[in-house]
Scaffold this active site. Sequence first.
Site, PDB file in Angstrom:
ATOM      1  N   ARG A 108      34.631  46.084  46.708  1.00 48.35           N
ATOM      2  CA  ARG A 108      35.850  45.799  46.029  1.00 48.35           C
ATOM      3  C   ARG A 108      37.036  45.416  47.136  1.00 48.35           C
ATOM      4  O   ARG A 108      37.419  45.947  48.063  1.00 48.35           O
ATOM      5  CB  ARG A 108      36.293  47.210  45.420  1.00 48.35           C
ATOM      6  CG  ARG A 108      37.564  47.225  44.382  1.00 48.35           C
ATOM      7  CD  ARG A 108      37.923  48.665  44.163  1.00 48.35           C
ATOM      8  NE  ARG A 108      39.167  48.655  43.283  1.00 48.35           N
ATOM      9  CZ  ARG A 108      39.024  48.846  42.030  1.00 48.35           C
ATOM     10  NH1 ARG A 108      37.873  48.904  41.246  1.00 48.35           N
ATOM     11  NH2 ARG A 108      40.174  48.992  41.225  1.00 48.35           N
ATOM     12  N   HIS A 135      36.038  40.862  37.537  1.00 47.04           N
ATOM     13  CA  HIS A 135      35.749  42.433  37.366  1.00 47.04           C
ATOM     14  C   HIS A 135      34.397  42.529  36.439  1.00 47.04           C
ATOM     15  O   HIS A 135      34.598  43.171  35.238  1.00 47.04           O
ATOM     16  CB  HIS A 135      36.911  43.166  37.023  1.00 47.04           C
ATOM     17  CG  HIS A 135      37.069  44.484  37.332  1.00 47.04           C
ATOM     18  ND1 HIS A 135      36.092  45.144  37.914  1.00 47.04           N
ATOM     19  CD2 HIS A 135      37.999  45.474  37.081  1.00 47.04           C
ATOM     20  CE1 HIS A 135      36.235  46.617  38.158  1.00 47.04           C
ATOM     21  NE2 HIS A 135      37.389  46.734  37.452  1.00 47.04           N
ATOM     22  N   GLN A 138      33.538  46.338  34.785  1.00 46.78           N
ATOM     23  CA  GLN A 138      34.410  46.674  33.980  1.00 46.78           C
ATOM     24  C   GLN A 138      34.074  46.141  32.403  1.00 46.78           C
ATOM     25  O   GLN A 138      34.189  46.816  31.536  1.00 46.78           O
ATOM     26  CB  GLN A 138      35.760  46.205  34.301  1.00 46.78           C
ATOM     27  CG  GLN A 138      36.943  46.635  33.191  1.00 46.78           C
ATOM     28  CD  GLN A 138      36.871  47.867  32.996  1.00 46.78           C
ATOM     29  OE1 GLN A 138      37.058  48.747  33.989  1.00 46.78           O
ATOM     30  NE2 GLN A 138      37.042  48.687  31.680  1.00 46.78           N
ATOM     31  N   ASP A 233      45.864  45.377  30.175  1.00 45.39           N
ATOM     32  CA  ASP A 233      45.880  45.669  31.433  1.00 45.39           C
ATOM     33  C   ASP A 233      47.488  45.734  31.833  1.00 45.39           C
ATOM     34  O   ASP A 233      48.299  45.145  31.300  1.00 45.39           O
ATOM     35  CB  ASP A 233      45.172  44.757  32.190  1.00 45.39           C
ATOM     36  CG  ASP A 233      44.776  45.302  33.623  1.00 45.39           C
ATOM     37  OD1 ASP A 233      44.906  46.302  33.863  1.00 45.39           O
ATOM     38  OD2 ASP A 233      44.162  44.381  34.307  1.00 45.39           O
ATOM     39  N   CYS A 275      41.710  49.054  30.801  1.00 42.89           N
ATOM     40  CA  CYS A 275      40.702  49.313  31.795  1.00 42.89           C
ATOM     41  C   CYS A 275      41.265  50.499  32.853  1.00 42.89           C
ATOM     42  O   CYS A 275      40.516  51.098  33.711  1.00 42.89           O
ATOM     43  CB  CYS A 275      40.500  48.306  32.824  1.00 42.89           C
ATOM     44  SG  CYS A 275      41.819  47.114  33.031  1.00 42.89           S
ATOM     45  N   ARG A 320      32.336  53.280  32.656  1.00 44.54           N
ATOM     46  CA  ARG A 320      32.006  52.422  33.872  1.00 44.54           C
ATOM     47  C   ARG A 320      30.833  53.005  34.555  1.00 44.54           C
ATOM     48  O   ARG A 320      30.054  52.241  35.323  1.00 44.54           O
ATOM     49  CB  ARG A 320      33.299  52.588  34.585  1.00 44.54           C
ATOM     50  CG  ARG A 320      34.718  52.078  34.310  1.00 44.54           C
ATOM     51  CD  ARG A 320      34.503  50.546  34.265  1.00 44.54           C
ATOM     52  NE  ARG A 320      34.065  50.154  35.378  1.00 44.54           N
ATOM     53  CZ  ARG A 320      34.712  50.077  36.476  1.00 44.54           C
ATOM     54  NH1 ARG A 320      36.086  50.201  36.547  1.00 44.54           N
ATOM     55  NH2 ARG A 320      34.409  49.388  37.638  1.00 44.54           N
TER      56      ARG A 320
END
Length: 334
Positions: A108, A135, A138, A233, A275, A320
């Site tokens: 990440r 991502h 996600q 987001d 998210c 997740r």
Amino acid sequence: MAFNLRNRNFLKLLDFSTKEIQFLIDLSADLKKAKYAGTEQKKLLGKNIALIFEKASTRTRCAFEVAAFDQGAQVTYIGPSGSQIGDKESMKDTARVLGRMYDGIQYRGFGQAIVEELGAFAGVPVWNGLTDEFHPTQILADFLTMLEHSQGKALADIQFAYLGDARNNVGNSLMVGAAKMGMDIRLVGPQAYWPDEELVAACQAIAKQTGGKITLTENVAEGVQGCDFLYTDVWVSMGESPEAWDERVALMKPYQVNMNVLKQTGNPNVKFMHCLPAFHNDETTIGKQVADKFGMKGLEVTEEVFESEHSIVFDEAENRMHTIKAVMVATLGS
């Protein structure tokens, strides 16, 4: 397994077919049921997994750690200050070292090129936990969550809108995922914040093959009409300077998800997704700074929407873990 994904990297959804993505979502649902039923079988016993975090994380780190522990694996957390990556040692060299010690590696961090290099040289499965461009884990969680809240609809029958900064990693990845799965996605925000034209063109070409539909618009009413889900987001992503707030808030304010926007869908059962983390009130340090500076309690979404029956953000957050577990089991499991 219906698909052999063993030893594959999971770096971006562009690398996977429609059927492979659906397989990972289905496997996620199966693993979730098994965890709840207490019948989970450990497919990662004896495996050692490295978790490289060059950016801070709550959900992604916890999801990888719990998923690994559930499946019998051991993890090593390598935080922003815990390695020599990029400082005294290149990613290419780091990849070849860690690949000798670990069975799988999560990354990440920043540019997509970094995780691609890690994947090219590690010799073991590498999983993208987030880069500036993509991502992918996600989006698996998002699509599993949509299926759970769609009363039996297939992904290809779902319409959803993403509002705000559509050029960020989540906007990019939702567009790719929707194209791959034949979905109707509307990216709603200022044109300056639409995804890169090359990526849009690539996704349009994929959507032509899958029956998907991609709409980019600055018109909120047009973008959200008939949607099953509204997604947003944060307006300023990790790594961007605080100075970006002034301009961004002014541009993005019309794209805040509030009750009026939900009503414009014409769907009383529309669901809200995010998210996380979300700036929906003034109960965080940044949230309070924003409230004091701009007079807004909540930025990309209001508290009213976030805490309403429309909101499924915590189902989404839980998923997740189940979807990350599926990726690890599919690529590394026995």
